[in-house]
Write a protein that holds these residues in place. Structure first.
Motif, short mmCIF file in Angstrom:
data_model
loop_
_atom_site.label_atom_id
_atom_site.label_comp_id
_atom_site.label_asym_id
_atom_site.label_seq_id
_atom_site.Cartn_x
_atom_site.Cartn_y
_atom_site.Cartn_z
N GLY A 98 66.64 30.00 -0.98
CA GLY A 98 66.51 29.21 0.23
C GLY A 98 67.21 27.87 0.12
O GLY A 98 67.90 27.57 -0.86
N GLU A 99 66.99 27.05 1.14
CA GLU A 99 67.66 25.74 1.20
C GLU A 99 66.88 24.69 0.42
O GLU A 99 65.65 24.62 0.49
CB GLU A 99 67.80 25.30 2.65
N ARG A 128 70.59 27.26 -1.70
CA ARG A 128 71.62 26.55 -0.95
C ARG A 128 71.28 25.06 -0.96
O ARG A 128 70.17 24.66 -0.59
CB ARG A 128 71.70 27.06 0.49
N LEU A 129 72.24 24.25 -1.36
CA LEU A 129 72.02 22.81 -1.46
C LEU A 129 72.45 22.10 -0.18
O LEU A 129 73.55 22.33 0.33
CB LEU A 129 72.79 22.22 -2.65
N ASP A 146 63.71 17.38 -0.41
CA ASP A 146 62.84 18.05 -1.38
C ASP A 146 62.92 17.38 -2.75
O ASP A 146 61.94 17.34 -3.50
CB ASP A 146 63.22 19.52 -1.51
N VAL A 147 64.11 16.90 -3.09
CA VAL A 147 64.36 16.26 -4.39
C VAL A 147 65.16 14.99 -4.15
O VAL A 147 66.09 14.97 -3.34
CB VAL A 147 65.15 17.20 -5.33
N SER A 278 57.42 24.79 -6.95
CA SER A 278 58.27 25.67 -6.15
C SER A 278 59.42 26.17 -7.02
O SER A 278 60.10 25.36 -7.68
CB SER A 278 58.83 24.91 -4.95
N PRO A 279 59.67 27.48 -7.06
CA PRO A 279 60.74 28.00 -7.94
C PRO A 279 62.10 27.34 -7.72
O PRO A 279 62.80 27.03 -8.68
CB PRO A 279 60.77 29.49 -7.61
N ARG A 280 62.47 27.11 -6.46
CA ARG A 280 63.80 26.52 -6.24
C ARG A 280 63.85 25.07 -6.70
O ARG A 280 64.88 24.61 -7.21
CB ARG A 280 64.21 26.66 -4.77
#
Length: 323
Positions: A98-99, A128-129, A146-147, A278-280
């Motif tokens: 995911g994004e 996807r970044l 998110d980060v 979250s895995p991503r």
């Protein structure tokens, strides 16, 4: 008799909050992606259903009434609850996909992060970044990102993160203007022309040093980005303090002294506590921490080769944790 309050929906609360935020109907329409006439008509319908005015109309814009303030406060609480719910759901993903929205500044992106992002995408193609350049802090609690990858001595206390390096700063000049940098008298440096960062970055210790020690008439150029400052020094506008990981890659620049420890800033990888598993997010933070560790001594100004050293990888800690 039909209860008029049953006709109110969440979209009505969003509309009222949008008008309150921007104080005009056309701006609220643009914010919501609907027509101005739709906003006007729906506002009238909501006020009729409630039997109360929600806004006072002034030349300066729409101002909330007492009832309007109550409705907007409720809308804000609901919006916060929805955001918290979606954030928690994002933290329960099963696989890294995911994004992923990442915020950082232009200096870090261009001189450090882009090659790492390319390498990450090759390894984790399903993530996807979406990179957002912003020098101001975005609200990770609102999922503006998110980060966050930031150089700061005081990361927000409501986030968790990893301190992965310390960004060194040193004084630099144009190489052909300083043929013998090792033989420069430190006191004579204050007789040279200087360049500095602008008022928007006045909290940086390097900027404070220039303000306190360099005569104002010697500061002939200010710019509000570190990249612009590096360009100014390289073009010969004056000497100035720069992050070593930026300046040491420019052959046209030379150090006029060793890194100044008190000017260093910690490099943080930050996320919201609800997203840390979250895995991503997890795979991205683990990857970046490992890759930055390989360049840690270069970032800290003690190694010329960015791939020559290794380092330990930090673990997640709440940024407000006591030692």
């Amino acid at each position: 008799m039909v209860d008029p309050y049953k006709n109110l929906a969440w979209d009505d609360f969003r509309l009222i909050k949008a008008i309150a935020d921007v104080r005009s109907l056309p701006a609220a329409a643009a914010l919501l992606g609907i027509n101005h006439s739709t906003v006007f008509r729906r506002l009238a319908q909501i006020e009729e259903a409630l039997g109360a005015k929600l806004f006072e109309r002034h030349r300066s814009g729409y101002t909330l009434t007492t009832v309007g303030e109550e409705m907007v406060a409720l809308a804000q609480r609901v919006d916060d609850d929805i955001t918290a719910f979606t954030r928690k759901m994002a933290g329960r993903e099963l696989a890294p996909a995911g994004e992923l929205r990442v915020t950082t500044n232009d200096s870090l992106l261009i001189h450090l992060l882009t090659p790492l992002f390319v390498k990450f995408r090759k390894q984790c193609h399903d993530v996807r970044l979406d990179v957002v350049l912003a020098n101001q802090e975005l609200n990770l609690s609102k999922r503006d990102a998110d980060v966050a990858i930031r150089a700061t001595d005081s990361p927000p206390e409501n986030l968790v993160g990893r301190r992965v390096a310390s960004i060194a700063w040193a004084l630099y000049g144009r190489a052909d203007q300083v043929p013998d940098p090792g033989g420069v008298d430190p006191e004579s440096l204050f007789e040279r022309d200087w360049v500095s960062l602008g008022e928007n970055l006045a909290t940086l210790k390097a900027v404070k040093f220039v303000q306190e020690h360099v005569p104002p008439e010697r500061i002939g150029y200010r710019v509000n980005t570190v990249l612009g400052l590096a360009e100014a020094v390289e073009q010969g506008l004056g000497i100035g303090h720069l992050p070593c990981f930026i300046a040491d890659r420019r052959p046209g620049l030379v150090r006029l002294g060793p890194p100044v420890p008190e000017f260093a800033a910690d490099l943080w990888l930050l996320t919201h506590p609800d997203l840390r598993h979250s895995p991503r997010v997890r795979v991205f933070l683990d990857f970046l921490a490992a890759e930055v560790a390989k360049q840690r001594k270069f970032i800290e100004g003690v190694a010329a080769d960015p791939h020559a050293s290794t380092g330990s990888v930090a673990t997640d800690v709440p940024v407000d944790a006591s030692p």
